[in-house]
Design a protein around this motif. Structure first.
Motif, PDB file in Angstrom:
ATOM      1  N   GLU A  86       0.815  -1.208   0.000  1.00  0.00           N
ATOM      2  CA  GLU A  86       0.000   0.000   0.000  1.00  0.00           C
ATOM      3  C   GLU A  86       0.849   1.259   0.000  1.00  0.00           C
ATOM      4  N   PHE A  90       1.257   0.696  -4.537  1.00  0.00           N
ATOM      5  CA  PHE A  90      -0.070   1.296  -4.652  1.00  0.00           C
ATOM      6  C   PHE A  90      -0.159   2.649  -3.942  1.00  0.00           C
ATOM      7  N   PHE A  97      -5.642  -0.806  -4.799  1.00  0.00           N
ATOM      8  CA  PHE A  97      -5.235  -1.813  -3.820  1.00  0.00           C
ATOM      9  C   PHE A  97      -6.441  -2.631  -3.366  1.00  0.00           C
TER      10      PHE A  97
END
Length: 116
Positions: A86, A90, A97
């Motif tokens: 994350e 992402f 995500f």
């Protein structure tokens, strides 16, 4: 003071990672405290399709077993790699995500259904 620091650190965790790991811990605590039975959480296609117990589609990804050493390490790895994804690959694309998470879950369920 320590409570605020702990809460601040918790809020610094990326949102999807925070939500997923919290849901995993809460689900496991609910089973540990006998609020929910593990038999109410596992993936059972017959109960999903015939009795419309749709929560089993999600709960199967939230329960890692009883509290213990194994659960602790599963949560460490889950937290670490979700956070790395994350914050890395992402970054700034939270929706992407979430889509990757959902897509992975759907593929696992479909591959199970094809194998039976």
């Amino acid at each position: 003071m320590a409570y605020q620091t702990l809460l601040q650190e918790y809020m610094l965790i990326p949102p999807v990672t925070r939500a997923y790991t919290t849901a995993c811990v809460v689900t496991t605590l609910a089973v540990q405290l006998d609020l929910v039975s593990p038999f109410q959480l596992y993936f059972n296609p017959n109960l999903i399709l015939r009795r419309y117990q749709l929560w089993r589609l999600v709960s199967t990804f939230l329960f890692f077993g009883n509290l213990g050493f194994n659960f602790f390490f599963n949560m460490i790895f889950t937290y670490r790699y979700c956070r790395m994804l994350e914050e890395g690959s992402f970054r700034g694309r939270t929706a992407d995500f979430v889509v990757m998470f959902v897509f992975g879950g759907v593929l696992m369920i479909v591959s199970f259904l094809i194998s039976i």
